[in-house]
Design a protein around this motif. Structure first.
Motif, PDB file in Angstrom:
ATOM      1  N   ASP A 114       0.843  -1.188   0.000  1.00  0.00           N
ATOM      2  CA  ASP A 114       0.000   0.000   0.000  1.00  0.00           C
ATOM      3  C   ASP A 114       0.881   1.242   0.000  1.00  0.00           C
ATOM      4  OD1 ASP A 114       0.829   0.529   2.631  1.00  0.00           O
ATOM      5  OD2 ASP A 114      -0.930  -0.401   3.512  1.00  0.00           O
ATOM      6  N   SER A 115       0.265   2.398   0.024  1.00  0.00           N
ATOM      7  CA  SER A 115       1.007   3.653  -0.088  1.00  0.00           C
ATOM      8  C   SER A 115       2.001   3.859   1.055  1.00  0.00           C
ATOM      9  CB  SER A 115       0.032   4.832  -0.166  1.00  0.00           C
ATOM     10  OG  SER A 115      -0.822   4.847   0.952  1.00  0.00           O
ATOM     11  N   ASN A 116       1.697   3.306   2.228  1.00  0.00           N
ATOM     12  CA  ASN A 116       2.605   3.483   3.366  1.00  0.00           C
ATOM     13  C   ASN A 116       3.962   2.829   3.128  1.00  0.00           C
ATOM     14  OD1 ASN A 116       0.907   4.841   5.487  1.00  0.00           O
ATOM     15  ND2 ASN A 116      -0.402   3.076   5.065  1.00  0.00           N
ATOM     16  N   ASP A 117       3.979   1.761   2.320  1.00  0.00           N
ATOM     17  CA  ASP A 117       5.221   1.025   2.102  1.00  0.00           C
ATOM     18  C   ASP A 117       6.298   1.863   1.422  1.00  0.00           C
ATOM     19  OD1 ASP A 117       3.886  -1.069   3.189  1.00  0.00           O
ATOM     20  OD2 ASP A 117       4.066  -2.418   1.487  1.00  0.00           O
ATOM     21  N   LEU A 118       5.896   2.757   0.548  1.00  0.00           N
ATOM     22  CA  LEU A 118       6.868   3.540  -0.216  1.00  0.00           C
ATOM     23  C   LEU A 118       6.900   5.015   0.155  1.00  0.00           C
ATOM     24  CD1 LEU A 118       6.503   1.992  -3.803  1.00  0.00           C
ATOM     25  CD2 LEU A 118       8.040   1.334  -1.954  1.00  0.00           C
ATOM     26  N   PHE A 119       6.098   5.410   1.127  1.00  0.00           N
ATOM     27  CA  PHE A 119       6.039   6.838   1.474  1.00  0.00           C
ATOM     28  C   PHE A 119       7.373   7.335   2.023  1.00  0.00           C
ATOM     29  CE2 PHE A 119       4.636  10.547   4.023  1.00  0.00           C
ATOM     30  CZ  PHE A 119       4.022  11.261   3.007  1.00  0.00           C
ATOM     31  N   SER A 120       8.138   6.434   2.629  1.00  0.00           N
ATOM     32  CA  SER A 120       9.444   6.838   3.179  1.00  0.00           C
ATOM     33  C   SER A 120      10.395   7.291   2.073  1.00  0.00           C
ATOM     34  CB  SER A 120      10.070   5.685   3.968  1.00  0.00           C
ATOM     35  OG  SER A 120      10.265   4.556   3.141  1.00  0.00           O
ATOM     36  N   ILE A 121      10.188   6.783   0.852  1.00  0.00           N
ATOM     37  CA  ILE A 121      11.014   7.241  -0.275  1.00  0.00           C
ATOM     38  C   ILE A 121      10.766   8.724  -0.527  1.00  0.00           C
ATOM     39  CG2 ILE A 121      11.443   7.009  -2.750  1.00  0.00           C
ATOM     40  CD1 ILE A 121      10.743   4.068  -2.509  1.00  0.00           C
ATOM     41  N   ALA A 122       9.496   9.104  -0.487  1.00  0.00           N
ATOM     42  CA  ALA A 122       9.145  10.513  -0.691  1.00  0.00           C
ATOM     43  C   ALA A 122       9.764  11.396   0.391  1.00  0.00           C
ATOM     44  CB  ALA A 122       7.627  10.681  -0.708  1.00  0.00           C
ATOM     45  N   THR A 123       9.687  10.960   1.639  1.00  0.00           N
ATOM     46  CA  THR A 123      10.224  11.779   2.731  1.00  0.00           C
ATOM     47  C   THR A 123      11.743  11.896   2.634  1.00  0.00           C
ATOM     48  OG1 THR A 123      10.290   9.862   4.222  1.00  0.00           O
ATOM     49  CG2 THR A 123       8.320  11.214   4.266  1.00  0.00           C
ATOM     50  N   TYR A 124      12.388  10.844   2.149  1.00  0.00           N
ATOM     51  CA  TYR A 124      13.851  10.896   1.982  1.00  0.00           C
ATOM     52  C   TYR A 124      14.231  11.812   0.824  1.00  0.00           C
ATOM     53  CZ  TYR A 124      18.541   9.398   0.615  1.00  0.00           C
ATOM     54  OH  TYR A 124      19.864   9.380   0.248  1.00  0.00           O
ATOM     55  N   TRP A 125      13.597  11.614  -0.319  1.00  0.00           N
ATOM     56  CA  TRP A 125      13.934  12.411  -1.498  1.00  0.00           C
ATOM     57  C   TRP A 125      13.560  13.883  -1.343  1.00  0.00           C
ATOM     58  CZ3 TRP A 125      11.945   8.641  -5.861  1.00  0.00           C
ATOM     59  CH2 TRP A 125      12.930   7.671  -6.113  1.00  0.00           C
ATOM     60  N   GLN A 126      12.556  14.162  -0.526  1.00  0.00           N
ATOM     61  CA  GLN A 126      12.095  15.554  -0.410  1.00  0.00           C
ATOM     62  C   GLN A 126      13.215  16.494   0.019  1.00  0.00           C
ATOM     63  OE1 GLN A 126       9.708  16.893   2.965  1.00  0.00           O
ATOM     64  NE2 GLN A 126       8.136  17.613   1.547  1.00  0.00           N
ATOM     65  N   ARG A 127      14.137  16.002   0.820  1.00  0.00           N
ATOM     66  CA  ARG A 127      15.255  16.834   1.282  1.00  0.00           C
ATOM     67  C   ARG A 127      16.104  17.335   0.126  1.00  0.00           C
ATOM     68  NH1 ARG A 127      18.060  12.956   5.538  1.00  0.00           N
ATOM     69  NH2 ARG A 127      17.073  11.357   4.223  1.00  0.00           N
ATOM     70  N   ASP A 169      11.385  21.251  -4.555  1.00  0.00           N
ATOM     71  CA  ASP A 169      10.384  21.778  -5.491  1.00  0.00           C
ATOM     72  C   ASP A 169       9.440  20.691  -5.993  1.00  0.00           C
ATOM     73  OD1 ASP A 169      12.404  20.479  -6.884  1.00  0.00           O
ATOM     74  OD2 ASP A 169      12.183  21.736  -8.659  1.00  0.00           O
ATOM     75  N   ALA A 170       9.532  19.476  -5.431  1.00  0.00           N
ATOM     76  CA  ALA A 170       8.714  18.363  -5.898  1.00  0.00           C
ATOM     77  C   ALA A 170       7.504  18.119  -5.002  1.00  0.00           C
ATOM     78  CB  ALA A 170       9.549  17.090  -5.973  1.00  0.00           C
ATOM     79  N   PHE A 171       6.394  17.814  -5.631  1.00  0.00           N
ATOM     80  CA  PHE A 171       5.174  17.394  -4.932  1.00  0.00           C
ATOM     81  C   PHE A 171       5.052  15.889  -5.139  1.00  0.00           C
ATOM     82  CE2 PHE A 171       0.821  16.536  -4.074  1.00  0.00           C
ATOM     83  CZ  PHE A 171       0.319  17.575  -3.304  1.00  0.00           C
ATOM     84  N   PHE A 172       4.988  15.142  -4.049  1.00  0.00           N
ATOM     85  CA  PHE A 172       4.922  13.688  -4.118  1.00  0.00           C
ATOM     86  C   PHE A 172       3.504  13.198  -3.871  1.00  0.00           C
ATOM     87  CE2 PHE A 172       9.307  14.594  -3.033  1.00  0.00           C
ATOM     88  CZ  PHE A 172      10.034  13.664  -3.771  1.00  0.00           C
ATOM     89  N   CYS A 173       3.109  12.200  -4.637  1.00  0.00           N
ATOM     90  CA  CYS A 173       1.804  11.571  -4.458  1.00  0.00           C
ATOM     91  C   CYS A 173       2.002  10.057  -4.504  1.00  0.00           C
ATOM     92  CB  CYS A 173       0.855  12.021  -5.557  1.00  0.00           C
ATOM     93  SG  CYS A 173      -0.868  11.541  -5.281  1.00  0.00           S
ATOM     94  N   VAL A 174       1.537   9.378  -3.448  1.00  0.00           N
ATOM     95  CA  VAL A 174       1.728   7.925  -3.341  1.00  0.00           C
ATOM     96  C   VAL A 174       0.358   7.271  -3.170  1.00  0.00           C
ATOM     97  CG1 VAL A 174       3.051   6.096  -2.215  1.00  0.00           C
ATOM     98  CG2 VAL A 174       3.885   8.462  -2.121  1.00  0.00           C
ATOM     99  N   PRO A 175      -0.247   6.792  -4.253  1.00  0.00           N
ATOM    100  CA  PRO A 175      -1.606   6.235  -4.177  1.00  0.00           C
ATOM    101  C   PRO A 175      -1.642   4.755  -3.819  1.00  0.00           C
ATOM    102  CG  PRO A 175      -0.916   6.321  -6.452  1.00  0.00           C
ATOM    103  CD  PRO A 175       0.230   6.887  -5.647  1.00  0.00           C
ATOM    104  N   ASN A 176      -2.774   4.333  -3.278  1.00  0.00           N
ATOM    105  CA  ASN A 176      -3.083   2.913  -3.172  1.00  0.00           C
ATOM    106  C   ASN A 176      -3.625   2.431  -4.509  1.00  0.00           C
ATOM    107  OD1 ASN A 176      -2.432   2.542  -0.441  1.00  0.00           O
ATOM    108  ND2 ASN A 176      -4.493   3.066   0.242  1.00  0.00           N
ATOM    109  N   ALA A 177      -3.283   1.205  -4.883  1.00  0.00           N
ATOM    110  CA  ALA A 177      -3.935   0.584  -6.033  1.00  0.00           C
ATOM    111  C   ALA A 177      -5.429   0.436  -5.719  1.00  0.00           C
ATOM    112  CB  ALA A 177      -3.310  -0.775  -6.321  1.00  0.00           C
ATOM    113  N   PRO A 178      -6.279   0.321  -6.726  1.00  0.00           N
ATOM    114  CA  PRO A 178      -7.729   0.372  -6.493  1.00  0.00           C
ATOM    115  C   PRO A 178      -8.356  -0.894  -5.919  1.00  0.00           C
ATOM    116  CG  PRO A 178      -7.281   0.138  -8.825  1.00  0.00           C
ATOM    117  CD  PRO A 178      -5.954   0.349  -8.158  1.00  0.00           C
TER     118      PRO A 178
END
Length: 214
Positions: free
Chosen positions: A28-41, A45-54
């Motif tokens: 689910d989205s929680n599994d990869l959200f840490s990538i966004a928090t790491y890369w954000q540093r 200027d990036a907006f990250f969106c991590v969706p769940n599959a439907p």
């Protein structure tokens, strides 16, 4: 129904790129959200969106799937993937519109089944996106890709050489296919890495993203 997602807003005043990160089968989205928090540093200027599959995963009901890997009917698998692609299209279009960002500043990052979806989404766009970064993934349906092929964005694939879920030969097969279609694509293998993302893979992926939109 629209996809549910986690988001991480840009920290700089200027939002100049949109990055979607797509999880793998049963996650689910929680599994990869840490990538966004790491890369954000490194990408303020990036907006990250991590969706769940439907769809709820058939094997792991606590997770989600873009299409059912336990299904044996290839036509049904294709239909499920196309429905998921339409839902993904809807949420990406909405985010691009909300943020006033053009397609050439959109990047898709996928892991495993998320890579498969990222590739298929990218090649069917009338407006070329910035690129696709795929971890532990491959082209899932070559026939569908050829049928829908409109756009040829840059792609990079990163893969463990002892991946037991998606063998690395599948990645090489995908890269060779894309090269024959005149894609700008490259790949990298990591020694001793299985079906996962290594710290080196995160750094190499970050470099790819920086070069896409610099």
């Amino acid at each position: 129904m629209s996809l549910k997602y986690l988001e991480l807003k840009n920290t700089s005043e200027n939002c100049s790129k949109l990055i979607f990160i797509l999880h793998g089968y049963g996650a689910d989205s929680n599994d990869l959200f840490s990538i966004a928090t790491y890369w954000q540093r490194f990408l303020p200027d990036a907006f990250f969106c991590v969706p769940n599959a439907p769809n709820s995963c058939q094997v792991n009901p606590a997770g989600f799937e873009w299409f059912d890997l336990m299904q044996t009917d290839n036509d049904k698998i294709t239909q499920e993937s196309l429905v998921s692609l339409e839902k993904l299209q809807e949420i990406i279009d909405q985010k691009l519109d909300d943020l006033k960002i053009e397609h050439n500043k959109l990047i898709l990052v996928g892991f495993s089944q998320g890579t498969m979806m990222s590739i298929q989404y990218a090649i069917r766009q009338k407006k070329k996106i910035a690129g696709v970064l795929g971890y532990s993934g491959k082209i899932y349906n070559y026939e569908l890709l050829e049928k829908e092929l409109i756009s040829k964005p840059r792609m990079r694939f990163l893969h463990g050489n002892i991946d037991e879920i998606v063998p690395i030969d599948e990645m090489y097969k995908s890269v060779e296919f894309l090269k024959k279609k005149d894609f700008e694509v490259d790949c990298k293998a990591y020694e001793g890495l299985g079906h996962s993302i290594s710290p080196d893979g995160l750094s190499d992926g970050l470099d790819f993203i920086k070069n896409l939109t610099s």
